[in-house]
Design a protein around this motif. Structure first.
Motif, PDB file in Angstrom:
ATOM      1  N   GLY A   1      35.882  30.618  37.679  1.00 18.31           N
ATOM      2  CA  GLY A   1      36.666  31.846  37.826  1.00 18.31           C
ATOM      3  C   GLY A   1      37.148  32.044  39.246  1.00 18.31           C
ATOM      4  O   GLY A   1      38.281  32.487  39.484  1.00 18.31           O
ATOM      5  N   PHE A   2      36.289  31.708  40.210  1.00 21.31           N
ATOM      6  CA  PHE A   2      36.624  31.827  41.631  1.00 21.31           C
ATOM      7  C   PHE A   2      37.797  30.920  41.989  1.00 21.31           C
ATOM      8  O   PHE A   2      38.793  31.355  42.576  1.00 21.31           O
ATOM      9  CB  PHE A   2      35.375  31.457  42.440  1.00 21.31           C
ATOM     10  CG  PHE A   2      35.564  31.452  43.930  1.00 21.31           C
ATOM     11  CD1 PHE A   2      35.738  32.635  44.629  1.00 21.31           C
ATOM     12  CD2 PHE A   2      35.530  30.261  44.645  1.00 21.31           C
ATOM     13  CE1 PHE A   2      35.892  32.633  46.015  1.00 21.31           C
ATOM     14  CE2 PHE A   2      35.678  30.240  46.023  1.00 21.31           C
ATOM     15  CZ  PHE A   2      35.861  31.430  46.708  1.00 21.31           C
ATOM     16  N   LYS A   3      37.688  29.659  41.599  1.00 20.53           N
ATOM     17  CA  LYS A   3      38.736  28.690  41.923  1.00 20.53           C
ATOM     18  C   LYS A   3      40.056  29.034  41.228  1.00 20.53           C
ATOM     19  O   LYS A   3      41.138  28.859  41.799  1.00 20.53           O
ATOM     20  CB  LYS A   3      38.284  27.282  41.518  1.00 20.53           C
ATOM     21  CG  LYS A   3      37.168  26.714  42.369  1.00 20.53           C
ATOM     22  CD  LYS A   3      37.675  26.274  43.722  1.00 20.53           C
ATOM     23  CE  LYS A   3      36.635  25.523  44.509  1.00 20.53           C
ATOM     24  NZ  LYS A   3      37.125  25.087  45.836  1.00 20.53           N
ATOM     25  N   ARG A   4      39.947  29.519  40.008  1.00 21.28           N
ATOM     26  CA  ARG A   4      41.158  29.894  39.274  1.00 21.28           C
ATOM     27  C   ARG A   4      41.873  31.051  39.967  1.00 21.28           C
ATOM     28  O   ARG A   4      43.099  31.065  40.099  1.00 21.28           O
ATOM     29  CB  ARG A   4      40.789  30.274  37.837  1.00 21.28           C
ATOM     30  CG  ARG A   4      41.975  30.474  36.909  1.00 21.28           C
ATOM     31  CD  ARG A   4      41.493  30.737  35.493  1.00 21.28           C
ATOM     32  NE  ARG A   4      40.779  29.582  34.945  1.00 21.28           N
ATOM     33  CZ  ARG A   4      40.013  29.623  33.859  1.00 21.28           C
ATOM     34  NH1 ARG A   4      39.856  30.770  33.202  1.00 21.28           N
ATOM     35  NH2 ARG A   4      39.406  28.529  33.432  1.00 21.28           N
ATOM     36  N   GLY A   5      41.097  32.038  40.411  1.00 28.57           N
ATOM     37  CA  GLY A   5      41.685  33.163  41.123  1.00 28.57           C
ATOM     38  C   GLY A   5      42.312  32.755  42.442  1.00 28.57           C
ATOM     39  O   GLY A   5      43.398  33.216  42.801  1.00 28.57           O
ATOM     40  N   VAL A   6      41.613  31.882  43.168  1.00 31.19           N
ATOM     41  CA  VAL A   6      42.145  31.382  44.444  1.00 31.19           C
ATOM     42  C   VAL A   6      43.493  30.697  44.233  1.00 31.19           C
ATOM     43  O   VAL A   6      44.450  30.928  44.971  1.00 31.19           O
ATOM     44  CB  VAL A   6      41.134  30.404  45.085  1.00 31.19           C
ATOM     45  CG1 VAL A   6      41.786  29.595  46.202  1.00 31.19           C
ATOM     46  CG2 VAL A   6      39.923  31.167  45.620  1.00 31.19           C
ATOM     47  N   LYS A   7      43.575  29.866  43.213  1.00 32.22           N
ATOM     48  CA  LYS A   7      44.817  29.140  42.924  1.00 32.22           C
ATOM     49  C   LYS A   7      45.940  30.094  42.508  1.00 32.22           C
ATOM     50  O   LYS A   7      47.068  30.006  43.009  1.00 32.22           O
ATOM     51  CB  LYS A   7      44.566  28.113  41.826  1.00 32.22           C
ATOM     52  CG  LYS A   7      45.801  27.309  41.441  1.00 32.22           C
ATOM     53  CD  LYS A   7      45.489  26.306  40.342  1.00 32.22           C
ATOM     54  CE  LYS A   7      46.744  25.535  39.920  1.00 32.22           C
ATOM     55  NZ  LYS A   7      46.453  24.572  38.813  1.00 32.22           N
ATOM     56  N   ASP A   8      45.610  31.019  41.600  1.00 29.10           N
ATOM     57  CA  ASP A   8      46.657  31.906  41.068  1.00 29.10           C
ATOM     58  C   ASP A   8      47.200  32.871  42.116  1.00 29.10           C
ATOM     59  O   ASP A   8      48.374  33.262  42.050  1.00 29.10           O
ATOM     60  CB  ASP A   8      46.109  32.701  39.880  1.00 29.10           C
ATOM     61  CG  ASP A   8      45.972  31.854  38.617  1.00 29.10           C
ATOM     62  OD1 ASP A   8      46.374  30.675  38.649  1.00 29.10           O
ATOM     63  OD2 ASP A   8      45.448  32.377  37.616  1.00 29.10           O
ATOM     64  N   PHE A   9      46.342  33.263  43.085  1.00 33.19           N
ATOM     65  CA  PHE A   9      46.762  34.292  44.037  1.00 33.19           C
ATOM     66  C   PHE A   9      47.005  33.736  45.443  1.00 33.19           C
ATOM     67  O   PHE A   9      47.141  34.510  46.394  1.00 33.19           O
ATOM     68  CB  PHE A   9      45.733  35.422  44.054  1.00 33.19           C
ATOM     69  CG  PHE A   9      45.499  36.025  42.695  1.00 33.19           C
ATOM     70  CD1 PHE A   9      46.551  36.586  41.986  1.00 33.19           C
ATOM     71  CD2 PHE A   9      44.250  35.987  42.100  1.00 33.19           C
ATOM     72  CE1 PHE A   9      46.355  37.126  40.729  1.00 33.19           C
ATOM     73  CE2 PHE A   9      44.042  36.515  40.833  1.00 33.19           C
ATOM     74  CZ  PHE A   9      45.100  37.091  40.149  1.00 33.19           C
TER      75      PHE A   9
ATOM     76  N   THR B   1      33.249  33.696  34.175  1.00 33.92           N
ATOM     77  CA  THR B   1      34.551  33.229  34.655  1.00 33.92           C
ATOM     78  C   THR B   1      35.556  34.377  34.754  1.00 33.92           C
ATOM     79  O   THR B   1      36.224  34.558  35.782  1.00 33.92           O
ATOM     80  CB  THR B   1      35.098  32.123  33.733  1.00 33.92           C
ATOM     81  OG1 THR B   1      34.191  31.008  33.763  1.00 33.92           O
ATOM     82  CG2 THR B   1      36.466  31.662  34.186  1.00 33.92           C
ATOM     83  N   THR B   2      35.647  35.185  33.702  1.00 34.46           N
ATOM     84  CA  THR B   2      36.639  36.265  33.693  1.00 34.46           C
ATOM     85  C   THR B   2      36.297  37.368  34.696  1.00 34.46           C
ATOM     86  O   THR B   2      37.186  37.940  35.320  1.00 34.46           O
ATOM     87  CB  THR B   2      36.776  36.881  32.287  1.00 34.46           C
ATOM     88  OG1 THR B   2      35.476  37.294  31.821  1.00 34.46           O
ATOM     89  CG2 THR B   2      37.360  35.871  31.315  1.00 34.46           C
ATOM     90  N   SER B   3      35.006  37.662  34.868  1.00 37.02           N
ATOM     91  CA  SER B   3      34.633  38.744  35.787  1.00 37.02           C
ATOM     92  C   SER B   3      34.851  38.333  37.237  1.00 37.02           C
ATOM     93  O   SER B   3      35.337  39.138  38.053  1.00 37.02           O
ATOM     94  CB  SER B   3      33.184  39.164  35.562  1.00 37.02           C
ATOM     95  OG  SER B   3      32.281  38.095  35.766  1.00 37.02           O
ATOM     96  N   VAL B   4      34.510  37.095  37.594  1.00 31.21           N
ATOM     97  CA  VAL B   4      34.743  36.637  38.968  1.00 31.21           C
ATOM     98  C   VAL B   4      36.240  36.553  39.252  1.00 31.21           C
ATOM     99  O   VAL B   4      36.712  36.970  40.315  1.00 31.21           O
ATOM    100  CB  VAL B   4      34.044  35.283  39.215  1.00 31.21           C
ATOM    101  CG1 VAL B   4      34.437  34.724  40.579  1.00 31.21           C
ATOM    102  CG2 VAL B   4      32.524  35.444  39.136  1.00 31.21           C
ATOM    103  N   TYR B   5      36.985  36.047  38.291  1.00 30.66           N
ATOM    104  CA  TYR B   5      38.444  36.012  38.433  1.00 30.66           C
ATOM    105  C   TYR B   5      38.980  37.435  38.648  1.00 30.66           C
ATOM    106  O   TYR B   5      39.853  37.667  39.501  1.00 30.66           O
ATOM    107  CB  TYR B   5      39.074  35.403  37.187  1.00 30.66           C
ATOM    108  CG  TYR B   5      40.589  35.313  37.229  1.00 30.66           C
ATOM    109  CD1 TYR B   5      41.222  34.176  37.719  1.00 30.66           C
ATOM    110  CD2 TYR B   5      41.381  36.362  36.769  1.00 30.66           C
ATOM    111  CE1 TYR B   5      42.613  34.087  37.759  1.00 30.66           C
ATOM    112  CE2 TYR B   5      42.764  36.284  36.803  1.00 30.66           C
ATOM    113  CZ  TYR B   5      43.378  35.152  37.298  1.00 30.66           C
ATOM    114  OH  TYR B   5      44.748  35.077  37.327  1.00 30.66           O
TER     115      TYR B   5
END
Length: 344
Positions: free
Chosen positions: A60-68, A276-280
């Motif tokens: 979730g962390f990596k996904r958020g980093v990439k998306d934002f 995953t969803t909460s960290v994102y």
């Protein structure tokens, strides 16, 4: 000096610098990427590939980093002694948000937050404030957000499955360390067994460890020897040993946190935590400028009515069991079923 000797000297110097740099990191193995605003994550022990808590928080962390469009660094805790050094390193490295993964990091998060008041911290599986917070070192801080998961809800649905799938009339749970974030799963599990089939016996034991797979396997084998034919693991990476024991002995296993069906055909379902969803979501909240410390955010069915508490079933699971789970799911979401979060 010849060109060859100059080349050798440069290579030797570079190697020496690499060794020095690795040594200066101590127990804090780090990985980093990106070029935007800096955010960091401090793992719990157990490794980044623990097939559960750390691994899927990082997804979730990596996904958020990439998306934002952020820049990230992960700080790996090999032992509990790494918690505070990793948190202070993350804050001093210029990360504007630091996510700490795991209940046991709570007191260290508070200490780091007091030192770095301009850094925002979020704690996965952490609750701040409440009775006893002074003694525990986890009272609220204006720059700290707790991320709390009422896992007794998912544990309850796992208990319904266990009660209806057992043939011996005995089911069991293997906990890691005896912590509130472990006991809530088990409390929900045991309550569901009692509600579903009062005559079914429940066994429970703790490994006091989240990493040693052999410890949890030994506990599960002992429970199986005492009649358990359904084993629910709540012990992180250690709990993979409990799943292995169930599969080795031809019994049924229930995974935890994420889909652990890949650990063996005996794992018919896993009880979920929305890591995953909460960290994102925390990454998004931070990016949007909406991050708010000094409180706790809850991730239960009341807040996430569409969240799944169990994975899809695997193997030969009767429709009657699936129907009973669906009924329990409805009761949890409408509030008519309220499982306890603590063990008696």
């Amino acid at each position: 000096m010849t060109e060859k000797r100059w080349t050798w000297l440069i290579v030797a110097l570079a190697a020496a610098l690499l060794v020095f740099g690795a040594a200066s990191c101590g127990g804090k193995k780090k990985s980093s990427s990106g070029g935007g605003t800096k955010v960091g994550l401090v793992s719990d022990t157990g490794g980044l590939d623990d097939k559960g808590f750390n691994q899927f928080s990082i997804v979730g962390f990596k996904r958020g980093v990439k998306d934002f469009g952020l820049s990230d660094r992960v700080y790996v805790s090999h032992t509990a002694d790494d918690y505070l050094p990793n948190l202070t390193a993350a804050a001093s490295d210029g990360n504007k948000l630091v996510i700490a993964v795991g209940f046991l990091l709570g007191p260290s998060v508070v200490t780091a937050a007091d030192q770095y008041k301009d850094v925002k911290f979020a704690g996965v599986d952490q609750f701040y404030g409440g009775a006893g917070c002074k003694k525990a070192g986890t009272c609220t801080r204006p720059n700290v957000l707790g991320m709390d998961y009422p896992s007794e809800q998912s544990g309850y649905e796992a208990g319904v499955v266990a009660a209806l799938m057992t043939k011996t009339g005995t089911v069991s749970s293997v906990g890691g360390k005896k912590l509130p974030s472990v006991d809530n799963w088990i409390a929900g599990f045991q309550q569901a067994v009692k509600d579903t089939k009062p005559g079914v016996k429940t066994l429970n034991a703790y490994s006091q460890d989240f990493e040693d797979i052999a410890k949890c396997k030994e506990i599960a084998l002992d429970q199986i020897a005492h009649g358990s034919d359904v084993v629910f693991q709540v012990a992180g990476k250690c709990g993979l040993g409990a799943l292995s024991a169930a599969c080795d002995k031809g019994k049924i296993a229930i995974g935890v946190d994420v889909d652990q069906s890949g650990q063996g055909k005996c794992v018919i379902v896993s009880a979920l935590k929305p890591l995953t969803t909460s960290v994102y979501g925390i990454i998004k909240t931070f990016k949007d400028g909406q991050f708010k410390g000094g409180t706790n955010k809850f991730y239960g069915v009341q807040q996430l009515p569409d969240a799944k508490l169990l994975t899809d079933f695997h193997g030969n699971v009767p429709q009657s069991v699936k129907d009973a789970v669906a009924k329990a799911d409805k009761g949890l979401k409408d509030g008519s079923i309220k499982p306890p979060a603590t063990l008696k």
